[in-house]
Design a protein around this motif. Structure first.
Motif, PDB file in Angstrom:
ATOM      1  N   LEU A 119       0.854  -1.180   0.000  1.00 12.37           N
ATOM      2  CA  LEU A 119       0.000   0.000   0.000  1.00 12.37           C
ATOM      3  C   LEU A 119       0.893   1.233   0.000  1.00 12.37           C
ATOM      4  N   LEU A 120       0.787   2.032  -1.037  1.00  9.18           N
ATOM      5  CA  LEU A 120       1.615   3.227  -1.176  1.00  9.18           C
ATOM      6  C   LEU A 120       3.097   2.878  -1.032  1.00  9.18           C
ATOM      7  N   GLY A 121       3.471   1.768  -1.651  1.00  5.32           N
ATOM      8  CA  GLY A 121       4.879   1.400  -1.762  1.00  5.32           C
ATOM      9  C   GLY A 121       5.468   0.643  -0.603  1.00  5.32           C
ATOM     10  N   ASP A 122       4.670   0.303   0.402  1.00  8.18           N
ATOM     11  CA  ASP A 122       5.222  -0.403   1.570  1.00  8.18           C
ATOM     12  C   ASP A 122       4.151  -1.311   2.156  1.00  8.18           C
ATOM     13  N   ALA A 123       4.499  -1.988   3.256  1.00  8.58           N
ATOM     14  CA  ALA A 123       3.522  -2.828   3.934  1.00  8.58           C
ATOM     15  C   ALA A 123       2.371  -1.957   4.437  1.00  8.58           C
ATOM     16  N   PRO A 124       1.119  -2.435   4.335  1.00 10.67           N
ATOM     17  CA  PRO A 124      -0.013  -1.637   4.791  1.00 10.67           C
ATOM     18  C   PRO A 124       0.127  -1.136   6.230  1.00 10.67           C
ATOM     19  N   SER A 125       0.750  -1.907   7.099  1.00 14.12           N
ATOM     20  CA  SER A 125       0.911  -1.486   8.489  1.00 14.12           C
ATOM     21  C   SER A 125       1.717  -0.203   8.618  1.00 14.12           C
ATOM     22  N   LYS A 126       2.557   0.086   7.617  1.00 15.66           N
ATOM     23  CA  LYS A 126       3.416   1.272   7.666  1.00 15.66           C
ATOM     24  C   LYS A 126       2.815   2.474   6.942  1.00 15.66           C
ATOM     25  N   THR A 127       1.812   2.242   6.101  1.00 19.03           N
ATOM     26  CA  THR A 127       1.305   3.338   5.268  1.00 19.03           C
ATOM     27  C   THR A 127      -0.194   3.571   5.393  1.00 19.03           C
ATOM     28  N   VAL A 128      -0.889   2.742   6.187  1.00 21.67           N
ATOM     29  CA  VAL A 128      -2.341   2.849   6.253  1.00 21.67           C
ATOM     30  C   VAL A 128      -2.788   4.209   6.779  1.00 21.67           C
ATOM     31  N   HIS A 129      -1.940   4.887   7.546  1.00 16.87           N
ATOM     32  CA  HIS A 129      -2.308   6.210   8.053  1.00 16.87           C
ATOM     33  C   HIS A 129      -2.457   7.237   6.936  1.00 16.87           C
ATOM     34  N   ARG A 130      -1.982   6.901   5.753  1.00 17.46           N
ATOM     35  CA  ARG A 130      -2.094   7.801   4.608  1.00 17.46           C
ATOM     36  C   ARG A 130      -3.353   7.537   3.781  1.00 17.46           C
ATOM     37  N   VAL A 131      -4.203   6.636   4.275  1.00 13.85           N
ATOM     38  CA  VAL A 131      -5.440   6.291   3.579  1.00 13.85           C
ATOM     39  C   VAL A 131      -6.628   6.632   4.466  1.00 13.85           C
ATOM     40  N   GLY A 132      -7.573   7.391   3.935  1.00 10.37           N
ATOM     41  CA  GLY A 132      -8.820   7.634   4.642  1.00 10.37           C
ATOM     42  C   GLY A 132      -9.760   6.460   4.430  1.00 10.37           C
ATOM     43  N   TYR A 133     -10.394   5.988   5.504  1.00  9.75           N
ATOM     44  CA  TYR A 133     -11.218   4.778   5.432  1.00  9.75           C
ATOM     45  C   TYR A 133     -12.596   5.055   6.011  1.00  9.75           C
ATOM     46  N   VAL A 134     -13.631   4.722   5.225  1.00  9.67           N
ATOM     47  CA  VAL A 134     -15.013   4.810   5.702  1.00  9.67           C
ATOM     48  C   VAL A 134     -15.572   3.391   5.704  1.00  9.67           C
ATOM     49  N   PRO A 135     -15.711   2.765   6.879  1.00 13.21           N
ATOM     50  CA  PRO A 135     -16.152   1.365   6.942  1.00 13.21           C
ATOM     51  C   PRO A 135     -17.630   1.214   6.634  1.00 13.21           C
ATOM     52  N   GLN A 136     -18.037  -0.019   6.414  1.00 11.86           N
ATOM     53  CA  GLN A 136     -19.408  -0.319   6.030  1.00 11.86           C
ATOM     54  C   GLN A 136     -20.396   0.022   7.128  1.00 11.86           C
ATOM     55  N   ASP A 137     -20.001  -0.106   8.375  1.00 12.81           N
ATOM     56  CA  ASP A 137     -20.927   0.101   9.479  1.00 12.81           C
ATOM     57  C   ASP A 137     -20.826   1.500  10.077  1.00 12.81           C
ATOM     58  N   ALA A 138     -20.306   2.462   9.329  1.00 13.63           N
ATOM     59  CA  ALA A 138     -20.145   3.819   9.874  1.00 13.63           C
ATOM     60  C   ALA A 138     -21.481   4.403  10.315  1.00 13.63           C
ATOM     61  N   HIS A 139     -22.566   4.085   9.566  1.00  9.72           N
ATOM     62  CA  HIS A 139     -23.879   4.652   9.884  1.00  9.72           C
ATOM     63  C   HIS A 139     -24.403   4.186  11.239  1.00  9.72           C
ATOM     64  N   MET A 140     -23.823   3.116  11.806  1.00 10.83           N
ATOM     65  CA  MET A 140     -24.287   2.605  13.090  1.00 10.83           C
ATOM     66  C   MET A 140     -23.979   3.576  14.230  1.00 10.83           C
ATOM     67  N   HIS A 141     -23.099   4.540  13.970  1.00 10.22           N
ATOM     68  CA  HIS A 141     -22.724   5.499  15.013  1.00 10.22           C
ATOM     69  C   HIS A 141     -23.625   6.733  15.017  1.00 10.22           C
ATOM     70  N   ARG A 142     -24.736   6.664  14.324  1.00 10.07           N
ATOM     71  CA  ARG A 142     -25.589   7.845  14.170  1.00 10.07           C
ATOM     72  C   ARG A 142     -26.151   8.347  15.500  1.00 10.07           C
ATOM     73  N   PHE A 143     -26.294   7.458  16.493  1.00 10.41           N
ATOM     74  CA  PHE A 143     -26.899   7.870  17.754  1.00 10.41           C
ATOM     75  C   PHE A 143     -25.859   8.214  18.827  1.00 10.41           C
ATOM     76  N   PHE A 144     -24.568   8.206  18.461  1.00  7.17           N
ATOM     77  CA  PHE A 144     -23.573   8.655  19.413  1.00  7.17           C
ATOM     78  C   PHE A 144     -23.821  10.137  19.715  1.00  7.17           C
ATOM     79  N   PRO A 145     -23.657  10.547  20.973  1.00  7.88           N
ATOM     80  CA  PRO A 145     -23.909  11.959  21.339  1.00  7.88           C
ATOM     81  C   PRO A 145     -22.762  12.861  20.899  1.00  7.88           C
TER      82      PRO A 145
END
Length: 261
Positions: free
Chosen positions: A68-94
């Motif tokens: 990922l971005l030229g290296d192991a994902p563990s080293k570069t994942v911070h450079r990727v924005g991620y929106v997971p499938q269950d993001a909408h489940m947090h709709r009722f968080f205050p």
């Protein structure tokens, strides 16, 4: 504002992955180039989300390699924005829109810290890009489904990533909200590489640049056209496409296909 990267954003080589000895992906190859807007399609259980998690380093392949971005994902994942499938489940968080967006500024291992003026500026810029800055003080449960998803994308953008990966971002969003969502993603593609898992075949010819068909094996199509071969590969059943508005009504004939799991 960042400029678009060049080269390869993600490379998958001969990857195999199984859950409890049940194969999900087998010997797959994939290269996502900088500037692409790629849609990952396929049936439920075909391996779409698994592929995304492998790219992000949330899972590790039993065989093969992922960069990922030229290296192991563990080293570069911070450079990727991620929106997971269950993001909408947090709709009722205050939380307010601004509070949620600021969470995108928390780096790996930093769950609690004071936000700086730079953090606030980045969060505001992300909300503005998604046309949600005017709602910065609103609670999540006060927003429509489409608006909430734009806030979750803003949270991902607040980290100022080089790429954006989304898993079913339009799930639970009405037709108007889906159009707004994908229009914003298309605009973001001017400076970000985007990979989106979706079931919505009608977005392909309008918004994306390439299509990744996943059903245990994988085929990467460099153009967004929906073909009979593509559907035969990914959906071994009759498929109907009904276009409303910008796309015509089209019905594909009955087709067969191999049982790919």
């Amino acid at each position: 504002m960042k400029t678009q990267l060049s080269g390869e954003v993600a490379v998958v080589r001969r990857v195999t992955f199984a859950y409890n000895n049940h194969p999900v992906l087998e010997d797959v190859d994939l290269t996502i180039h900088a500037g692409d807007f790629a849609a990952v399609i396929g049936p439920n259980g075909g391996g779409k989300t698994t592929l995304l998690k492998l790219l992000l380093g949330l899972l590790r392949p039993q065989k093969g390699s992922v960069t990922l971005l030229g290296d192991a994902p563990s080293k570069t994942v911070h450079r990727v924005g991620y929106v997971p499938q269950d993001a909408h489940m947090h709709r009722f968080f205050p939380l307010t829109v601004m509070e949620l967006t600021l969470m995108g500024r928390l780096g790996p291992g930093h769950f609690f810290r004071y936000y700086t003026a730079q953090d606030v500026a980045a969060a505001e810029a992300a909300l503005d890009r998604m046309e949600m800055l005017a709602f910065r003080k609103a609670r999540l449960d006060e927003l429509s489904g489409g608006q909430r998803q734009r806030v979750f994308i803003a949270r991902a953008l607040a980290s100022q990533p080089d790429a954006l990966f989304l898993d079913e971002p339009a799930a639970g969003v009405d037709t108007s909200g889906q159009t707004d969502l994908y229009t914003h993603l298309k605009d973001l593609n001017d400076r970000l590489t985007i990979l989106v898992v979706t079931h919505d075949l009608l977005v392909l010819s309008t918004y994306v640049k390439s299509v990744v068909c996943v059903n245990r094996s994988l085929v990467h199509h460099p153009s967004p056209e929906v073909t009979e071969d593509m559907l035969r590969f990914g959906y071994p059943c009759p498929v109907e496409l009904l276009g409303h508005g910008h796309l015509p009504h089209r019905v594909l004939p009955l087709h067969g296909g191999p049982n790919r799991g």
